[in-house]
Structures are given as C-alpha cells and as structure tokens.
Scaffold this motif. Structure first.
Motif, PDB file in Angstrom:
ATOM      1  N   PHE A  59       0.852  -1.179   0.000  1.00 33.28           N
ATOM      2  CA  PHE A  59       0.000   0.000   0.000  1.00 33.28           C
ATOM      3  C   PHE A  59       0.890   1.231   0.000  1.00 33.28           C
ATOM      4  O   PHE A  59       1.737   1.380   0.880  1.00 33.28           O
ATOM      5  CB  PHE A  59      -0.904   0.027   1.241  1.00 33.28           C
ATOM      6  N   GLU A  60       0.709   2.089  -0.992  1.00 33.76           N
ATOM      7  CA  GLU A  60       1.422   3.360  -1.042  1.00 33.76           C
ATOM      8  C   GLU A  60       0.454   4.450  -0.607  1.00 33.76           C
ATOM      9  O   GLU A  60      -0.550   4.690  -1.263  1.00 33.76           O
ATOM     10  CB  GLU A  60       1.943   3.637  -2.454  1.00 33.76           C
ATOM     11  N   VAL A  61       0.754   5.093   0.496  1.00 32.44           N
ATOM     12  CA  VAL A  61      -0.119   6.112   1.070  1.00 32.44           C
ATOM     13  C   VAL A  61       0.488   7.478   0.806  1.00 32.44           C
ATOM     14  O   VAL A  61       1.627   7.744   1.188  1.00 32.44           O
ATOM     15  CB  VAL A  61      -0.298   5.891   2.589  1.00 32.44           C
ATOM     16  N   ARG A  62      -0.275   8.334   0.135  1.00 30.85           N
ATOM     17  CA  ARG A  62       0.156   9.716  -0.113  1.00 30.85           C
ATOM     18  C   ARG A  62      -0.805  10.649   0.619  1.00 30.85           C
ATOM     19  O   ARG A  62      -2.015  10.501   0.514  1.00 30.85           O
ATOM     20  CB  ARG A  62       0.113  10.042  -1.599  1.00 30.85           C
ATOM     21  N   VAL A 108       3.267  -1.187   4.161  1.00 31.29           N
ATOM     22  CA  VAL A 108       2.675   0.133   3.983  1.00 31.29           C
ATOM     23  C   VAL A 108       3.814   1.132   3.841  1.00 31.29           C
ATOM     24  O   VAL A 108       4.691   1.199   4.702  1.00 31.29           O
ATOM     25  CB  VAL A 108       1.783   0.520   5.194  1.00 31.29           C
ATOM     26  N   GLU A 109       3.782   1.876   2.730  1.00 28.70           N
ATOM     27  CA  GLU A 109       4.792   2.884   2.481  1.00 28.70           C
ATOM     28  C   GLU A 109       4.138   4.253   2.505  1.00 28.70           C
ATOM     29  O   GLU A 109       3.117   4.465   1.857  1.00 28.70           O
ATOM     30  CB  GLU A 109       5.466   2.647   1.122  1.00 28.70           C
ATOM     31  N   PHE A 110       4.727   5.177   3.241  1.00 33.56           N
ATOM     32  CA  PHE A 110       4.197   6.541   3.331  1.00 33.56           C
ATOM     33  C   PHE A 110       5.032   7.435   2.432  1.00 33.56           C
ATOM     34  O   PHE A 110       6.236   7.570   2.617  1.00 33.56           O
ATOM     35  CB  PHE A 110       4.230   7.017   4.782  1.00 33.56           C
ATOM     36  N   ILE A 111       4.379   8.043   1.456  1.00 28.19           N
ATOM     37  CA  ILE A 111       5.058   8.860   0.463  1.00 28.19           C
ATOM     38  C   ILE A 111       4.579  10.302   0.607  1.00 28.19           C
ATOM     39  O   ILE A 111       3.377  10.570   0.560  1.00 28.19           O
ATOM     40  CB  ILE A 111       4.771   8.348  -0.952  1.00 28.19           C
TER      41      ILE A 111
END
Length: 76
Positions: A32-35, A72-75
């Motif tokens: 999951f890429e969270v922007r 989960v990656e926070f971008i």
C-alpha cells in the motif's frame, strides 16, 4: 484491507481530499502506497515513527488472516 487502512488514515489527517492510497497486489503480498498532504505527513508518522509502526502492525494483523504479507509505504 484497503478500506481499513483508508479509514485509519482519513481519521488522522486534516486534508482528507489529498489522501491517496494505491494498492499493488502480487501473488502472496500486497503493498500500500499512502500519499497525504505535506502538512499531514507528521500526523501519520507520529513521534519517532510510532504511529506509522502501529499502522503497519495493524495491517500485518489483518494480512495474516488472508495468509498474505503486507507493507505500507508513506510517500510525502
């Protein structure tokens, strides 16, 4: 799982319109890429990354039910 992550993130940020969650599915794992808006990034990460770690732990707990691995990656 995306709905759960979206609910958690939307309840933490001020600028709800800027939230974007991209789900990348692979055979046995999901990313999951969270922007979020730049001003909300600190709210998501928390002090010393504790909140981000908690979000990742929560998502991993749901993923084990489906026998998958999740990250989960926070971008910003």
């Amino acid at each position: 799982m995306k709905n759960i992550l979206e609910t958690v993130i939307l309840n933490l940020v001020e600028n709800k319109e800027a939230v974007e969650i991209k789900e990348i599915n692979e055979e046995k794992s999901t990313v999951f890429e969270v922007r979020v808006a730049d001003g909300d990034m600190g709210r998501i990460i928390g002090k010393q990354g504790r909140l981000a770690k908690s979000i990742r732990t929560l998502m991993k707990a749901f993923a084990t039910k489906e026998q998958k691995k999740v990250s989960v990656e926070f971008i910003g």
